[in-house]
Scaffold this motif. Structure first.
Motif, short mmCIF file in Angstrom:
data_model
loop_
_atom_site.label_atom_id
_atom_site.label_comp_id
_atom_site.label_asym_id
_atom_site.label_seq_id
_atom_site.Cartn_x
_atom_site.Cartn_y
_atom_site.Cartn_z
N UNK A 21 -11.20 -8.50 16.80
CA UNK A 21 -11.87 -9.39 17.75
C UNK A 21 -12.61 -10.52 17.01
N UNK A 22 -12.61 -11.70 17.63
CA UNK A 22 -13.28 -12.86 17.03
C UNK A 22 -14.18 -13.53 18.06
N UNK A 23 -15.36 -13.98 17.58
CA UNK A 23 -16.29 -14.73 18.42
C UNK A 23 -16.03 -16.21 18.18
N UNK A 24 -15.31 -16.82 19.07
CA UNK A 24 -14.93 -18.22 18.87
C UNK A 24 -16.10 -19.18 19.02
N UNK A 25 -17.12 -18.80 19.75
CA UNK A 25 -18.28 -19.69 19.99
C UNK A 25 -19.47 -19.35 19.10
N UNK A 26 -19.31 -18.41 18.20
CA UNK A 26 -20.45 -18.01 17.37
C UNK A 26 -20.60 -18.90 16.15
#
Length: 814
Positions: A175-180
């Protein structure tokens, strides 16, 4: 039959579980069957209608026998795992036709996406293999076409059909946090569970297959202050009463893990910076309960007397203050303002201080928050008070005028020395020093007024003229006699009252035109007047002709009674040939006291006019044309005059060139030419060539005016001896000639900028001037005495030894 019953039972059991699991299990079960249609058999390939067919087969189990039904091609999809890492090609599936009897007469052909490059088919057996590593995130499925053809003729033995190879997902993406990373704010003192921010993680794996893309959130750092919802990713506060003044920022680490958080799942993290925003939860407080300040009594009104500040731990609008005086004996003397930048209370002066009247003031000042949050009123009052003591300091004050501005009037007819008015000032200090008055001459440059130094009486010093300056604004200085640095200033505005001292005159310079065809009684001009005076009731002018002009037969004047007058003709038939100009004297009187009048001359010019009265021609030019001179003749005369002027200018220019001085000629510059004379003269004895007496002018007293091009002479340290001869009596004319030429050279702007030094040193027994050598002063019979050099100190000892009387004999003896 037993196998079919077992499969049916398993499907019935799995139907109560997750649909995705049922689908996977169905594919596994069906992959063990060998299904055929339209003469083609697919091994390990589920068809679209497989579940339905299985159910139908299970339903009829035990009641009837299953028979194969021939129908059109119905292709479903193959499945192949992504990210295969084996060395051999990955087996995908098998194509088989009923026409193929195993004799090698049928050949299988594959076309479409990835055919030959990714997927290959054994043309004899129909086995499909993947020869490259596949990634579902790059391409999830491939559409291909299959056909069975005759091996020898390549003619189709089965119709071409399309099928899909779907890449089966594995958990290979975390999983990746694109807005972090995230930044969030939440008010301090927020209740538990207040939403702060929502974090979102995305997983590139297939969300429809297994749990590879099902993410669960957890918090790794930031407890116990915050929590995160496992499914939604919403971050919330976990503790009450978080105080910004104690800690204003928190760093959280949030984890997202796939496979529903189970062991073996992949995870990703992001950071969340949470900043506590301020609320007004702290009241203002003075650091001290009492303050004391000293204030000089000379402080100007509106000045800042003192600064006080109530401290507030809040920031921004929550720390904005309001100050006010709630008690004390200085309510009318002072007020408190707020410095918008520092939130300090500025105590400012409202009225002038006077130590002799009151030496101190007491104030009670309240500070309160401007923006109060009602949620925190239960904590107590959001205000505080402090006492302020202001001590007035005595200073030596400048004199103060009883009236800062004195208004006076004076007639412009007032004589010199007329008293206009009086100003008064006093020393406000207890010493009550005497005052001296003076006028600031920068405000009275022409010195129209005087002031008596001790009494302050202002009088005229010059005659006044209202028409030049109607109002005088002068500054009066009051100076303490005991302390001249203490100076008070006041103003005196002196208005000059008008008298009738200016006679009226024409308003403008009139140019009156009289047409030759004018008729008797015709108005040829309307005149008006102006007067520099300003009578209170306004101007009233009376116009008339002078006594000499009253009886003329040409013109008359009519007073219009509105400060204007009309000039009318008495007759007609005016001719400019006989008289081209008339001058009419007009008498104008005012209504002042005394009555003043002036005579103004109106010039009336006779011109030729058309029938409408418009001027055609006037003056001498018209006469000349009527006398018979044509325009061409006039042009010829002007050309001759111009030619003569050009000739005169040429002659003058030539003469000036001839008179140019030779010394300015570059080729004849005396500084650059050496003239040699090889003849030998008579020497110093030869005085017959010219008289040198004129150059030996030693007794003439010259002017003190120094020449600009000669270095001044330096006075000798010794007394020059008098000339041993007397100037000849007949050299006056030469002396005057030389000095005249010298003065002309000094003032001549065209003189060369260099010096010419002439030296005349006549020496010898035959010279009339005798010897000019200074060595003669050392002889014993010299009339000079240099003994005084011994008294001048050690610096002149050498000269004293050389020129002293006592050593002179020794010098010559040596």
């Amino acid at each position: 039959t037993a196998r079919r019953q077992l499969h049916r039972l398993m499907l019935w059991i799995l139907s109560s579980f997750d649909p995705t699991v049922v689908g996977l299990m169905t594919m596994v079960l069906v992959s063990q069957w060998e299904l055929s249609c339209c003469g083609m058999t697919l091994n390990s390939v589920p068809l679209r209608r497989v579940p339905h067919k299985i159910q139908k087969a299970g339903a009829g189990l035990g009641s009837r026998t299953h028979h194969r039904q021939r129908r059109s091609w119905v292709w479903n999809q193959f499945f192949v795992l992504e990210e295969y890492t084996g060395d051999d090609p990955l087996y995908v599936g098998k194509l088989h036709s009923d026409v193929d009897k195993g004799e090698g007469k049928v050949k299988y052909v594959l076309s479409g996406e990835g055919a030959s490059s990714i997927f290959t088919i054994d043309e004899n057996t129909g086995d499909i293999h993947a020869i490259k590593r596949l990634d579902r995130e790059e391409q999830a499925y491939y559409t291909l076409r299959a056909q069975a053809v005759d091996h020898d003729t390549s003619r189709p033995v089965e119709p071409e059909s399309e099928f899909v190879i779907k890449v089966q997902d594995i958990n290979d993406n975390e999983p990746k946090f694109l807005d972090g990373p995230y930044n969030a704010r939440v008010p301090e003192m927020s209740p538990v569970g207040t939403s702060v921010v929502q974090v979102v993680a995305t997983d590139a794996d297939d969300p429809t297959y297994g749990n590879s893309a099902r993410v669960i959130y957890s918090i790794l750092e930031g407890q116990p202050y915050f929590s995160v919802d496992p499914k939604t990713g919403v971050v919330r506060t976990a503790l009450p009463n978080m105080d910004r003044e104690a800690r204003d920022q928190y760093l959280l680490v949030i984890q997202a893990k796939d496979m529903v958080g189970q062991m073996g799942g992949l995870s990703g993290t992001t950071s969340v910076t949470v900043t506590l925003s301020d609320v007004n939860d702290n009241p203002p407080r003075f650091s001290r309960k009492s303050y004391q300040f000293s204030v000089p009594e000379s402080l100007p009104v509106a000045s800042v007397v003192a600064r006080i500040k109530a401290l507030d731990s809040d920031v921004g609008p929550n720390a904005e203050m309001e100050y006010r005086i709630i008690d004390g004996d200085g309510l009318g003397m002072f007020r408190v303002l707020v410095d918008k930048d520092t939130q300090e209370g500025l105590i400012t002066l409202q009225k002038a201080l006077d130590f002799e009247t009151k030496a101190g003031y007491s104030l009670r000042i309240e500070a309160s928050n401007k923006n109060i949050d009602p949620r925190f009123l239960s904590q107590g009052s959001f205000s505080d008070t402090a006492s302020v003591r202001l001590i007035v300091e005595n200073v030596d004050e400048a004199p103060v005028f009883s009236s800062p501005v004195s208004k006076m009037v004076v007639s412009e007819a007032a004589k010199v020395g007329t008293v206009i008015g009086t100003v008064s000032a006093n020393d406000p200090d207890a010493t009550n020093s005497p005052i001296r008055y003076s006028i600031d001459r920068n405000t009275d440059l022409e010195r129209f007024f005087n002031i008596e130094a001790t009494t302050g009486v202002i009088s005229t010093a010059k005659p006044l003229d209202r028409e030049v300056n109607a109002i005088h604004n002068i500054t009066i200085l009051a100076i303490e006699s005991r302390e001249s640095t203490q100076v008070g200033k006041g103003s005196a505005i002196i208005t000059v009252m008008d008298i009738n001292d200016n006679a009226p005159v024409f308003a403008i310079e009139y140019e009156t035109i009289l047409c030759e065809n004018a008729i008797p009684g015709q108005v040829i001009e309307t005149i008006s007047a102006v007067d520099k005076d300003e009578p209170p009731s306004g101007h009233r002018f009376v116009f008339s002709l002078t006594a000499e002009a009253a009886g003329n037969m040409n013109f008359t004047l009519r007073d219009n009674k509105d400060n204007t007058a009309s000039i009318l003709t008495k007759r007609g038939g005016f001719q400019r040939r006989k008289q081209s100009m008339y001058r009419l004297p007009v008498l104008i009187r005012d209504s002042g006291s005394p009555v003043l009048s002036s005579t103004n001359t109106l010039s009336i010019r006779v011109c030729e006019c058309d029938s409408n009265g418009d001027r055609q021609s006037c003056g001498t030019e018209a006469f000349m044309l009527s006398a018979g001179l044509s325009t061409g003749a006039l042009i010829a005369i002007l050309a001759c005059i111009l030619t003569l002027l050009v000739l005169v200018l040429l002659i003058v220019t030539m003469r000036r060139r001839k008179k140019e001085p030779l010394i300015l000629d570059e080729d004849r510059d005396v500084r650059e030419n050496i003239v040699r004379y090889d003849d030998e003269g008579g020497g110093e004895e030869d005085t017959e060539a010219f008289d040198m007496v004129a150059l030996r002018n030693l007794n003439v007293v010259r002017d003190n005016k120094a020449r600009r091009d000669v270095t001044p002479e330096v006075t000798a340290l010794y007394t020059p001896r008098p000339p041993p001869y007397k100037a000849a009596t007949n050299n006056g004319i030469f002396r005057e000639f030389i000095w005249d030429r010298l003065k002309e050279a000094d003032v001549d702007p065209s003189a060369p900028p260099y010096d010419s030094l002439q030296t005349y040193a006549f020496e010898g027994s035959g010279s009339v001037a005798e010897s000019l050598s200074s060595l003669e002063s050392l002889s014993t019979d010299s009339e000079h005495n240099y003994d005084y050099l011994s008294d001048w100190g050690p610096r002149f000892r050498k000269l004293a030894d050389l020129y002293g009387q006592s050593d002179s004999s020794n010098i010559f003896a040596s």
